[in-house]
Design a protein around this motif. Structure first.
Motif, PDB file in Angstrom:
ATOM      1  N   MET A 223       0.845  -1.196   0.000  1.00 46.87           N
ATOM      2  CA  MET A 223       0.000   0.000   0.000  1.00 46.87           C
ATOM      3  C   MET A 223       0.876   1.240   0.000  1.00 46.87           C
ATOM      4  SD  MET A 223      -3.021   1.009   2.673  1.00 46.87           S
ATOM      5  CE  MET A 223      -3.957   2.525   2.465  1.00 46.87           C
ATOM      6  N   ALA A 224       0.518   2.246  -0.775  1.00 46.43           N
ATOM      7  CA  ALA A 224       1.309   3.464  -0.879  1.00 46.43           C
ATOM      8  C   ALA A 224       1.196   4.282   0.403  1.00 46.43           C
ATOM      9  CB  ALA A 224       0.842   4.292  -2.070  1.00 46.43           C
ATOM     10  N   ASP A 225       2.269   4.992   0.703  1.00 46.74           N
ATOM     11  CA  ASP A 225       2.316   5.857   1.880  1.00 46.74           C
ATOM     12  C   ASP A 225       2.073   7.308   1.480  1.00 46.74           C
ATOM     13  OD1 ASP A 225       3.122   3.713   3.621  1.00 46.74           O
ATOM     14  OD2 ASP A 225       5.141   3.889   2.780  1.00 46.74           O
ATOM     15  N   ASP A 226       1.734   8.126   2.468  1.00 47.46           N
ATOM     16  CA  ASP A 226       1.691   9.566   2.259  1.00 47.46           C
ATOM     17  C   ASP A 226       3.122  10.103   2.277  1.00 47.46           C
ATOM     18  OD1 ASP A 226      -1.043   9.617   2.147  1.00 47.46           O
ATOM     19  OD2 ASP A 226      -1.336  10.436   4.162  1.00 47.46           O
ATOM     20  N   LEU A 227       3.585  10.611   1.139  1.00 54.81           N
ATOM     21  CA  LEU A 227       4.898  11.240   1.090  1.00 54.81           C
ATOM     22  C   LEU A 227       4.807  12.726   1.418  1.00 54.81           C
ATOM     23  CD1 LEU A 227       6.301   9.555  -2.154  1.00 54.81           C
ATOM     24  CD2 LEU A 227       6.500   8.798   0.232  1.00 54.81           C
ATOM     25  N   ALA A 228       3.675  13.327   1.066  1.00 52.24           N
ATOM     26  CA  ALA A 228       3.429  14.739   1.362  1.00 52.24           C
ATOM     27  C   ALA A 228       1.932  14.976   1.368  1.00 52.24           C
ATOM     28  CB  ALA A 228       4.110  15.638   0.338  1.00 52.24           C
ATOM     29  N   VAL A 229       1.505  15.987   2.108  1.00 53.80           N
ATOM     30  CA  VAL A 229       0.089  16.362   2.167  1.00 53.80           C
ATOM     31  C   VAL A 229       0.009  17.881   2.110  1.00 53.80           C
ATOM     32  CG1 VAL A 229      -2.029  16.353   3.532  1.00 53.80           C
ATOM     33  CG2 VAL A 229      -0.557  14.329   3.514  1.00 53.80           C
ATOM     34  N   LEU A 230      -0.859  18.380   1.237  1.00 59.33           N
ATOM     35  CA  LEU A 230      -1.098  19.820   1.205  1.00 59.33           C
ATOM     36  C   LEU A 230      -2.590  20.063   1.247  1.00 59.33           C
ATOM     37  CD1 LEU A 230      -2.115  20.939  -1.881  1.00 59.33           C
ATOM     38  CD2 LEU A 230       0.173  20.106  -2.421  1.00 59.33           C
ATOM     39  N   GLN A 231      -2.934  21.220   1.783  1.00 58.06           N
ATOM     40  CA  GLN A 231      -4.336  21.608   1.885  1.00 58.06           C
ATOM     41  C   GLN A 231      -4.487  23.028   1.384  1.00 58.06           C
ATOM     42  OE1 GLN A 231      -5.963  21.173   5.818  1.00 58.06           O
ATOM     43  NE2 GLN A 231      -8.081  21.333   5.126  1.00 58.06           N
ATOM     44  N   CYS A 232      -5.524  23.273   0.581  1.00 59.56           N
ATOM     45  CA  CYS A 232      -5.739  24.602   0.019  1.00 59.56           C
ATOM     46  C   CYS A 232      -7.138  24.663  -0.582  1.00 59.56           C
ATOM     47  CB  CYS A 232      -4.701  24.917  -1.058  1.00 59.56           C
ATOM     48  SG  CYS A 232      -4.777  23.815  -2.489  1.00 59.56           S
ATOM     49  N   GLU A 233      -7.519  25.854  -1.027  1.00 58.34           N
ATOM     50  CA  GLU A 233      -8.733  25.970  -1.814  1.00 58.34           C
ATOM     51  C   GLU A 233      -8.476  25.356  -3.189  1.00 58.34           C
ATOM     52  OE1 GLU A 233      -9.941  29.995  -2.056  1.00 58.34           O
ATOM     53  OE2 GLU A 233     -10.288  30.211   0.099  1.00 58.34           O
ATOM     54  N   PRO A 234      -9.418  24.585  -3.742  1.00 64.76           N
ATOM     55  CA  PRO A 234      -9.178  23.931  -5.041  1.00 64.76           C
ATOM     56  C   PRO A 234      -8.768  24.903  -6.131  1.00 64.76           C
ATOM     57  CG  PRO A 234     -11.163  23.066  -4.019  1.00 64.76           C
ATOM     58  CD  PRO A 234     -10.723  24.216  -3.177  1.00 64.76           C
ATOM     59  N   ASP A 235      -9.402  26.081  -6.178  1.00 65.14           N
ATOM     60  CA  ASP A 235      -9.104  27.004  -7.264  1.00 65.14           C
ATOM     61  C   ASP A 235      -7.709  27.603  -7.134  1.00 65.14           C
ATOM     62  OD1 ASP A 235     -10.265  28.186  -9.697  1.00 65.14           O
ATOM     63  OD2 ASP A 235      -9.883  30.072  -8.659  1.00 65.14           O
ATOM     64  N   THR A 236      -7.187  27.696  -5.913  1.00 68.45           N
ATOM     65  CA  THR A 236      -5.828  28.200  -5.728  1.00 68.45           C
ATOM     66  C   THR A 236      -4.834  27.306  -6.447  1.00 68.45           C
ATOM     67  OG1 THR A 236      -6.350  29.202  -3.586  1.00 68.45           O
ATOM     68  CG2 THR A 236      -4.037  28.669  -4.009  1.00 68.45           C
ATOM     69  N   LEU A 237      -4.963  26.004  -6.258  1.00 72.02           N
ATOM     70  CA  LEU A 237      -4.042  25.071  -6.895  1.00 72.02           C
ATOM     71  C   LEU A 237      -4.308  24.966  -8.393  1.00 72.02           C
ATOM     72  CD1 LEU A 237      -1.703  23.156  -6.396  1.00 72.02           C
ATOM     73  CD2 LEU A 237      -3.362  21.344  -5.903  1.00 72.02           C
TER      74      LEU A 237
END
Length: 263
Positions: A1-15
């Motif tokens: 199973m794949a691991d979380d290497l990175a997590v980001l959080q933002c408004e969808p339109d920003t990204l």
């Protein structure tokens, strides 16, 4: 199973806006097919371009762009741009989006991006980088020292202009009305252009400042794509026999494009 290497959080339109601008996803043109991204605790950047491409980009998304950027293991990925933008549009009505970069611990490249809101989740597989690595180069970051574009000997290019995307659009609009696809730009005492078409001609100057020796270039349609994608103040840097670097910023993002003049 794949691991979380990175997590980001933002408004969808920003990204979506940041990726779309970096990939030059403008009306009437398909964006770049894929985007090589490096994910570090301080930033995400896009250092790779096709070998000998007349138009390259090197953009940086600072950690401040996101509500959260947590990197458990620095990694890189080859992101399919079109599907990524489609999924970000799908989540556009959600107030916040969590993007998890998935992969095997210790692997050089991530394997997938997972998009999750409070009610929905989608997973997008990355492109296998080994299938295209021979066709990309990642040297463009070496051509920039902070905000300064460098020549191949790592010396600052001598000519710099400050203007705006709206002013550059005047050049693009005049050239399009002359029905030619070669965009002339002169950096001398002023920013100027002189366009000759079969039935129309146009000349003019653009608001802005120029410092350094006079330089005149002709550019292909890549210049129009850049101008259509960006907004606000723009810095142009070039020199005799040098490409043109176009740099602009939004909060948390630096967009850099390098355009080779036509011969």
């Amino acid at each position: 199973m794949a691991d979380d290497l990175a997590v980001l959080q933002c408004e969808p339109d920003t990204l979506r806006q940041a990726i779309g601008t970096a990939a030059l996803a403008v009306e009437g043109h398909d964006p770049r097919t894929e985007m090589f991204v490096r994910i570090r605790p301080e930033y995400i950047d896009t250092p790779a371009n096709a070998v000998d491409a007349p138009l390259g980009s090197y953009c940086t998304f600072d950690a401040s762009l996101f509500e959260e950027l947590t990197v458990f293991e620095p990694t890189a990925a080859l992101l399919p741009v079109g599907p990524a933008l489609d999924w970000l549009t799908y989540f556009a009505d959600d107030e916040s989006l969590t993007v998890s970069v998935l992969g095997e611990a210790g692997a050089e490249y991530a394997s997938a991006f997972q998009f999750a809101s409070e009610r929905r989740t989608a997973t997008l597989d990355c492109i296998d980088p080994t299938t295209v690595l021979d066709a990309v180069e990642i040297t463009l970051p070496d051509r920039f020292d902070d905000g300064q574009f460098l020549d191949e000997d790592r010396q600052p290019v001598p000519t710099t202009a400050e203007t705006s995307a709206a002013e550059l659009e005047r050049l693009v609009a005049a050239t399009d009305r002359c029905q030619v696809d070669s965009y002339p730009l002169s950096l001398a005492d002023e920013l100027g252009f002189e366009v000759g078409g079969e039935h129309s001609t146009a000349t003019g100057t653009l608001a802005g400042t120029v410092e350094g020796p006079a330089v005149s270039h002709q550019f292909g349609p890549g210049l129009a794509r850049i101008v259509q994608a960006i907004e606000g103040q723009v810095t142009l840097q070039t020199g005799p026999d040098q490409p043109l670097a176009v740099r602009c910023t939004d909060p948390g993002v630096t967009y850099r494009y390098v355009l080779t003049p036509e011969e």
